[in-house]
Scaffold this motif. Structure first.
Motif, PDB file in Angstrom:
ATOM      1  N   SER A  78       0.806  -1.161  -0.055  1.00  0.00           N
ATOM      2  CA  SER A  78      -0.095   0.092   0.109  1.00  0.00           C
ATOM      3  C   SER A  78       0.977   1.240  -0.185  1.00  0.00           C
ATOM      4  N   GLY A  79       2.166   1.294   0.187  1.00  0.00           N
ATOM      5  CA  GLY A  79       3.098   2.132   0.094  1.00  0.00           C
ATOM      6  C   GLY A  79       3.127   2.978   1.533  1.00  0.00           C
ATOM      7  N   PHE A  80       2.888   2.333   2.604  1.00  0.00           N
ATOM      8  CA  PHE A  80       2.963   2.765   4.055  1.00  0.00           C
ATOM      9  C   PHE A  80       4.281   2.562   4.547  1.00  0.00           C
ATOM     10  N   ARG A 128      -3.501   2.068  -9.779  1.00  0.00           N
ATOM     11  CA  ARG A 128      -4.351   2.360  -8.532  1.00  0.00           C
ATOM     12  C   ARG A 128      -4.161   1.421  -7.483  1.00  0.00           C
ATOM     13  N   ILE A 129      -3.336   1.404  -6.494  1.00  0.00           N
ATOM     14  CA  ILE A 129      -3.364   0.566  -5.588  1.00  0.00           C
ATOM     15  C   ILE A 129      -3.823   0.929  -4.258  1.00  0.00           C
ATOM     16  N   SER A 130      -4.614   0.220  -3.468  1.00  0.00           N
ATOM     17  CA  SER A 130      -5.461   0.947  -2.509  1.00  0.00           C
ATOM     18  C   SER A 130      -4.817   0.802  -1.397  1.00  0.00           C
ATOM     19  N   TRP A 131      -5.365   1.337  -0.391  1.00  0.00           N
ATOM     20  CA  TRP A 131      -4.819   1.308   1.082  1.00  0.00           C
ATOM     21  C   TRP A 131      -5.385  -0.156   1.683  1.00  0.00           C
ATOM     22  N   PHE A 172      -8.893   0.475   6.089  1.00  0.00           N
ATOM     23  CA  PHE A 172      -7.915   1.254   6.830  1.00  0.00           C
ATOM     24  C   PHE A 172      -8.567   2.685   7.287  1.00  0.00           C
ATOM     25  N   ALA A 210      -5.864   7.158   8.975  1.00  0.00           N
ATOM     26  CA  ALA A 210      -5.549   8.305   8.333  1.00  0.00           C
ATOM     27  C   ALA A 210      -6.674   9.274   8.820  1.00  0.00           C
ATOM     28  N   LEU A 228     -15.129   4.196   2.673  1.00  0.00           N
ATOM     29  CA  LEU A 228     -14.284   4.888   1.913  1.00  0.00           C
ATOM     30  C   LEU A 228     -13.767   4.035   0.878  1.00  0.00           C
ATOM     31  N   SER A 229     -12.958   2.830   1.482  1.00  0.00           N
ATOM     32  CA  SER A 229     -12.396   1.914   0.631  1.00  0.00           C
ATOM     33  C   SER A 229     -13.370   1.425  -0.628  1.00  0.00           C
ATOM     34  N   ILE A 267     -13.877   4.852  -3.601  1.00  0.00           N
ATOM     35  CA  ILE A 267     -12.974   5.059  -4.411  1.00  0.00           C
ATOM     36  C   ILE A 267     -12.276   4.006  -5.371  1.00  0.00           C
ATOM     37  N   ALA A 306     -10.171   1.260  -7.465  1.00  0.00           N
ATOM     38  CA  ALA A 306      -8.586   0.750  -7.483  1.00  0.00           C
ATOM     39  C   ALA A 306      -8.521  -0.251  -8.465  1.00  0.00           C
TER      40      ALA A 306
END
Lengths: 236, 272
Positions: free
Chosen positions: A56-58, A71-74, A78, A81, A139-140, A143, A145
């Motif tokens: 997820s890029g965290f 587009r990779i999701s959280w 999650f 944030a 929210l997931s 949007i 992905a």
């Protein structure tokens, strides 16, 4: 490897806390197409959340590379944030703006899907953990992905709400891929199309679900044997 | 691909403004906890510093080195110094506060740092003006010889803080310990930036030594704008502007180098 492949290439991820040295990934490689539905079975405390967060890029690996394209999701649901002093609505609108997603549509979708009612407009610090989870999951879903990252479970809350989440997620998978880390073979079988087992810090791809389940159960049994051995020594 | 990457220049500006506004709203909502007491806190801290220095000036029987009142003089040194530090801290804090949001390809460190700095600058100017007006309300003194020059000097001082914060934020992506060590670098600046004295009080040798300090220059430019007839050997733009340019350039290059691999790879990891 194609340009559009995502995943982990020779990744090492380790933590050092005082005298404890934990290796989550040890030069592990698992590359896949963003539209694949990949399930990784991992034992409890084997670092599944860390792996989901990496994709997820965290976070970043200590060595190697995490390839992320499209587009990779959280991680699904999650809620880390969100800011507690702001309302659910304000949190969602801000994140939608930052994600360059249509703010009003996203907010309306989340309000309805989360079933928070008037609480949607109240500060998050008044929310229960279940309400926060519903907001995060909605929210997931709001949007789109190309690849959804899932850590552990799909959905949250009561069984009926969880069923609703699973249905919504399955619909999303009609046009998207998934990277799912879990310790539940049942959920893996339900959502996955390709399977791997996390073993000694490496991803071991299997031919099908049965092979993954078998390898995972062997790991579980070995862990149980080790636990019994340790308990035996302790009792002696 | 994100909408901004397909947009024309005007649309791109509009999207940038919307994202900047979103970050500012998030900062306001989170930093001041969204209530009136939270907002007041932004004023109480500099007010407390001013009060302490005010008392010290009186206790030590120190005379104001410029032909002005004590309140205005202290404001001219303490507030830009504090606001410069606030800018450093706010930008450094943003790296961790936005670590999840920074996973969107639509949100860069530069966007976050820029938005946080804009908020900090606006807030600092508001705090400074409010404290000057408070000084007028309480003691009847208000100094503003050249408003534009004063605003420029104040912005230079806060800009020095912002640029240093950006540099530290960029470098701490490589050496995370730097963000924790930054307050140690900043501490001496309270004593060497003319916070409670002016450059004219110093010997030429000390002025020469302190002339490398860009914050001192910003504070002295501010004083030139506030106090009629005040001139200072350190009231120059070149040093702070050069410092800002160097910090931003190095910070930008570090960011590009650090995230160049990802940039090529993850063109739009913005979904949730």
């Amino acid at each position: 490897m194609g340009d559009l492949m995502i995943g982990f290439e020779n990744c090492t991820k380790e933590f050092r806390l005082d005298n404890d040295h934990r290796v989550i990934l040890d030069e592990a490689t698992l590359m896949f197409d963003p539209s694949d539905r990949v399930c990784v079975l991992g034992l409890p405390s084997s670092g599944k959340t860390t792996i989901a967060n990496l994709l997820s890029g965290f976070g970043r690996p200590n060595a190697g590379q995490v390839h992320r394209s499209g587009r990779i999701s959280w991680p699904l649901g999650f809620a880390g944030a969100f800011h507690p002093s702001m309302s659910g609505a304000r949190n969602i609108e801000i994140i939608a703006d930052l994600a360059e997603a249509p703010r009003n549509w996203v907010s309306a979708y989340v309000a309805e899907f989360s079933e928070l009612g008037d609480d949607y407009y109240r500060p998050l610090e008044t929310y229960s953990s279940s309400m926060r989870s519903r907001l995060g999951f909605a929210l997931s879903m709001a949007i789109p992905a190309d690849t959804y990252v899932v850590d552990g479970i799909v959905g949250t809350g009561s069984p009926s709400y969880r069923a609703k989440c699973e249905v919504a997620f399955e619909q999303k998978l009609d046009n998207a891929g998934m990277f799912f880390v879990t310790q539940s073979p049942r959920i893996a079988e339900k959502f996955g199309r390709r399977f791997a087992v996390l073993k000694d810090g490496d991803f071991v791809l299997t031919e099908d679900f049965s092979a993954a389940e078998k390898a995972f159960e062997e790991q579980l049994a070995a862990q149980d044997d080790l636990r019994l051995l340790v308990e035996g020594f302790a009792n002696d | 691909m994100s909408p901004a990457q397909n947009a024309g220049p005007l649309d791109a500006v509009s999207i940038w403004l919307r994202k900047t506004k979103a970050i500012i709203q998030r900062e306001i909502g989170s930093r001041y906890t969204g209530d009136a007491i939270g907002y007041l806190w932004a004023y109480i801290v500099p007010l407390a510093w001013i009060a302490v220095i005010y008392v010290l000036f009186i206790a030590l029987d120190r005379r104001v080195p410029i032909d002005t009142d004590l309140g205005s003089f202290i404001c001219s040194g303490v507030v830009p110094y504090l606001c410069a530090r606030y800018a450093v801290n706010a930008i450094l804090r943003a790296r961790t506060a936005y670590r999840h949001i920074l996973s969107f390809s639509t949100v860069s460190h530069n966007l976050v740092a820029g938005a946080v700095f804009l908020l900090e600058l606006g807030n600092s100017i508001l705090v400074f003006l409010t404290l000057l007006l408070l000084n007028y309300a309480l003691f009847g003194f208000f100094e503003m010889h050249d408003p534009l020059l004063a605003l420029w000097g104040f912005s230079l001082a806060v800009g020095v803080g912002g640029a240093f914060g950006y540099l530290m934020m960029s470098l701490s992506t490589i050496w995370p310990a730097l963000s924790r060590a930054t307050p140690i670098f900043l501490r001496p600046f309270f004593y060497i930036s003319g916070v409670f004295y002016t450059a004219n009080e110093l010997t030429p040798r000390v002025v020469e030594l302190l002339s490398w300090n860009p914050l001192f220059h910003g504070i002295e430019v501010l004083r030139s704008g506030l106090f009629e007839g005040y001139t200072s050997p350190l009231a120059t733009n070149a040093m702070p502007l050069t410092f800002i340019a160097i910090c931003v350039a190095i910070g930008f290059m570090v960011q590009r180098r650090r995230f160049s691999g990802e940039g090529a790879d993850e063109d739009a990891s913005w979904a949730i």
